[in-house]
Write a protein that holds these residues in place. Structure first.
Motif, PDB file in Angstrom:
ATOM      1  N   ARG A  10       0.838  -1.206   0.000  1.00  0.00           N
ATOM      2  CA  ARG A  10       0.000   0.000   0.000  1.00  0.00           C
ATOM      3  C   ARG A  10       0.868   1.248   0.000  1.00  0.00           C
ATOM      4  O   ARG A  10       0.485   2.288  -0.516  1.00  0.00           O
ATOM      5  N   THR A  11       2.063   1.128   0.577  1.00  0.00           N
ATOM      6  CA  THR A  11       2.975   2.266   0.607  1.00  0.00           C
ATOM      7  C   THR A  11       3.339   2.703  -0.812  1.00  0.00           C
ATOM      8  O   THR A  11       3.314   3.887  -1.128  1.00  0.00           O
ATOM      9  N   ILE A  12       3.685   1.730  -1.652  1.00  0.00           N
ATOM     10  CA  ILE A  12       4.056   2.071  -3.025  1.00  0.00           C
ATOM     11  C   ILE A  12       2.850   2.627  -3.786  1.00  0.00           C
ATOM     12  O   ILE A  12       2.965   3.614  -4.515  1.00  0.00           O
ATOM     13  N   LEU A  14       0.429   4.234  -2.524  1.00  0.00           N
ATOM     14  CA  LEU A  14       0.209   5.589  -2.001  1.00  0.00           C
ATOM     15  C   LEU A  14       1.203   6.570  -2.630  1.00  0.00           C
ATOM     16  O   LEU A  14       0.837   7.686  -3.008  1.00  0.00           O
ATOM     17  N   ILE A  15       2.461   6.146  -2.764  1.00  0.00           N
ATOM     18  CA  ILE A  15       3.481   7.019  -3.368  1.00  0.00           C
ATOM     19  C   ILE A  15       3.126   7.301  -4.836  1.00  0.00           C
ATOM     20  O   ILE A  15       3.246   8.430  -5.307  1.00  0.00           O
ATOM     21  N   ARG A  18       0.278   9.724  -4.855  1.00  0.00           N
ATOM     22  CA  ARG A  18       0.734  11.074  -4.480  1.00  0.00           C
ATOM     23  C   ARG A  18       1.432  11.744  -5.651  1.00  0.00           C
ATOM     24  O   ARG A  18       1.249  12.921  -5.913  1.00  0.00           O
ATOM     25  N   LYS A 106      12.404   7.994  -6.861  1.00  0.00           N
ATOM     26  CA  LYS A 106      11.803   9.289  -6.522  1.00  0.00           C
ATOM     27  C   LYS A 106      10.540   9.457  -7.366  1.00  0.00           C
ATOM     28  O   LYS A 106      10.461   8.941  -8.482  1.00  0.00           O
TER      29      LYS A 106
ATOM     30  N   THR B  24      16.687   8.088  -0.734  1.00  0.00           N
ATOM     31  CA  THR B  24      15.658   8.215  -1.771  1.00  0.00           C
ATOM     32  C   THR B  24      14.252   8.164  -1.197  1.00  0.00           C
ATOM     33  O   THR B  24      13.397   8.966  -1.560  1.00  0.00           O
ATOM     34  N   MET B  25      13.983   7.218  -0.311  1.00  0.00           N
ATOM     35  CA  MET B  25      12.603   7.021   0.147  1.00  0.00           C
ATOM     36  C   MET B  25      12.254   7.858   1.382  1.00  0.00           C
ATOM     37  O   MET B  25      11.085   8.140   1.614  1.00  0.00           O
ATOM     38  N   MET B  75       7.730   8.401   5.393  1.00  0.00           N
ATOM     39  CA  MET B  75       7.545   7.849   4.046  1.00  0.00           C
ATOM     40  C   MET B  75       6.136   8.092   3.524  1.00  0.00           C
ATOM     41  O   MET B  75       5.946   8.297   2.323  1.00  0.00           O
ATOM     42  N   LEU B  76       5.154   8.089   4.417  1.00  0.00           N
ATOM     43  CA  LEU B  76       3.770   8.302   3.976  1.00  0.00           C
ATOM     44  C   LEU B  76       3.399   9.782   3.960  1.00  0.00           C
ATOM     45  O   LEU B  76       2.297  10.140   3.552  1.00  0.00           O
ATOM     46  N   GLU B  88       0.068   0.101   8.717  1.00  0.00           N
ATOM     47  CA  GLU B  88       0.867   1.029   7.899  1.00  0.00           C
ATOM     48  C   GLU B  88       2.358   0.841   8.186  1.00  0.00           C
ATOM     49  O   GLU B  88       3.179   0.834   7.265  1.00  0.00           O
ATOM     50  N   ASP B  91       3.591  -2.327   6.560  1.00  0.00           N
ATOM     51  CA  ASP B  91       3.724  -2.202   5.113  1.00  0.00           C
ATOM     52  C   ASP B  91       4.986  -1.414   4.731  1.00  0.00           C
ATOM     53  O   ASP B  91       5.732  -1.815   3.833  1.00  0.00           O
ATOM     54  N   VAL B  92       5.223  -0.311   5.428  1.00  0.00           N
ATOM     55  CA  VAL B  92       6.406   0.512   5.113  1.00  0.00           C
ATOM     56  C   VAL B  92       7.697  -0.249   5.435  1.00  0.00           C
ATOM     57  O   VAL B  92       8.620  -0.296   4.607  1.00  0.00           O
ATOM     58  N   GLU B  95       8.252  -2.972   2.945  1.00  0.00           N
ATOM     59  CA  GLU B  95       8.699  -2.482   1.642  1.00  0.00           C
ATOM     60  C   GLU B  95      10.171  -2.060   1.682  1.00  0.00           C
ATOM     61  O   GLU B  95      10.930  -2.331   0.748  1.00  0.00           O
ATOM     62  N   MET B  99      13.227  -3.660  -0.489  1.00  0.00           N
ATOM     63  CA  MET B  99      14.180  -2.917  -1.325  1.00  0.00           C
ATOM     64  C   MET B  99      15.622  -3.312  -0.996  1.00  0.00           C
ATOM     65  O   MET B  99      16.457  -3.453  -1.890  1.00  0.00           O
TER      66      MET B  99
END
Lengths: 136, 159
Positions: A10-12, A14-15, A18, A106, B24-25, B75-76, B88, B91-92, B95, B99
């Motif tokens: 969901r994070t990706i 959401l990004i 956005r 980014k 980056t994130m 991040m959000l 949340e 999930d972050v 992720e 990576m």
């Protein structure tokens, strides 16, 4: 313009949302390849942003099935992958993706890649008026 | 490839790759730190496994619960007064772990040890540790990000 984001994170999603918010486009979402295929058939998006590693059905399988479907095979796909190695890049290139984006990324990089494939127009952009006729 | 030699310098790779992921994130600077890994009372650990014909293992990202919350909010793009929920955070952190593991997996593949990665999993708690089994090598890397100290642990078995 309609964009389908297929990612189990969901994070990706959401990004992605956005990044696209200022643009005049509709974003649809799916959290795995199976849902992604159904959403692609239903929504007929102009672009698919597709993650590789997902539960239920991964991105490579979804892409393979997409390319086998005559109604869906022309939809351009950008793969989003955390795997940047040349083996992986060569593998997904052979599957017929238009481009790929390596995580971490980014938002600007995503917009640049998407903008090369579809026309992204800002929501508040006023269409250019036709040029006034030059007085003779 | 030599089955007993790690195909890449895991420490060197992750020191660089983790800094890139954080920059980056999260727009945050993470630097390798000297000293032991932090003793975290309330912990969030992200894990991703990798497996192939000649290589198997897992990568773990160990964070304090407070730092995990802070990273998630960053991040959000959450406002300061908003506290992220557990799903949340999961999930972050999942992720970010994905990576880190995805980059490491790619470096293994390019070095001649092809493998695949799993989807991330999250472990929460205060009194657990990851045990190694025989024939598994373990690397523990410690980082500082501002006042927060955290660790990345990689277990690798070469066949």
């Amino acid at each position: 313009m309609k964009i389908l984001s297929v990612d189990d994170s969901r994070t990706i999603r959401l990004i992605v949302g956005r990044a696209l918010r200022p643009y005049d486009c509709t974003l649809c979402e799916a959290s795995n390849g199976e849902e992604g295929l159904a959403a692609a058939a239903r929504e007929k998006p102009d672009l698919i942003l597709l993650d590789v590693t997902m539960p239920v059905m991964d991105g490579v399988t979804m892409l393979t099935k997409l390319k086998e479907n005559p109604e869906l095979k022309t939809i351009p796909v950008i793969m989003l992958t955390a795997e940047s190695g040349r083996e992986n890049v060569l593998h997904i290139a052979k599957l017929g993706v238009r481009d790929y984006l390596v995580k971490p990324f980014k938002e600007d990089q995503l917009l640049e890649k998407a903008g090369r494939i579809i026309k992204l127009q800002k929501k508040d952009a006023v269409p250019a008026a036709p040029a006034a006729p030059t007085p003779q | 490839m030599n089955p007993k030699t790690a195909p890449v310098d895991i420490r060197e790779f992750l020191n660089k790759h983790l800094a890139e992921v954080f920059e980056t994130m999260l727009s945050q600077t993470a630097r390798p730190a000297a000293g032991p890994p932090p003793r975290l009372s309330e912990r969030v650990t992200g894990s991703v496994g990798f497996g192939g014909e000649h290589i198997n293992g897992a990568l773990y990202l160990h964070l304090s619960a407070a730092f995990a919350r802070q990273m998630t909010a960053s991040m959000l793009g959450l406002p300061l007064e908003e506290t992220p929920g557990e799903s949340e955070i999961n999930d972050v952190i999942g992720e970010l772990t994905n990576m880190l593991a995805g980059g490491l997996k790619s470096s293994f593949c390019d070095a001649g040890a092809p493998c695949a990665v799993s989807t991330p999993a999250i472990i929460r708690g205060s009194s657990f540790q990851v045990e190694t089994v025989p024939n598994v090598s373990q690397e523990v890397l410690v980082f500082d990000c501002g006042p927060n100290r955290f660790a990345v642990e990689v277990h690798v078995r070469l066949d």
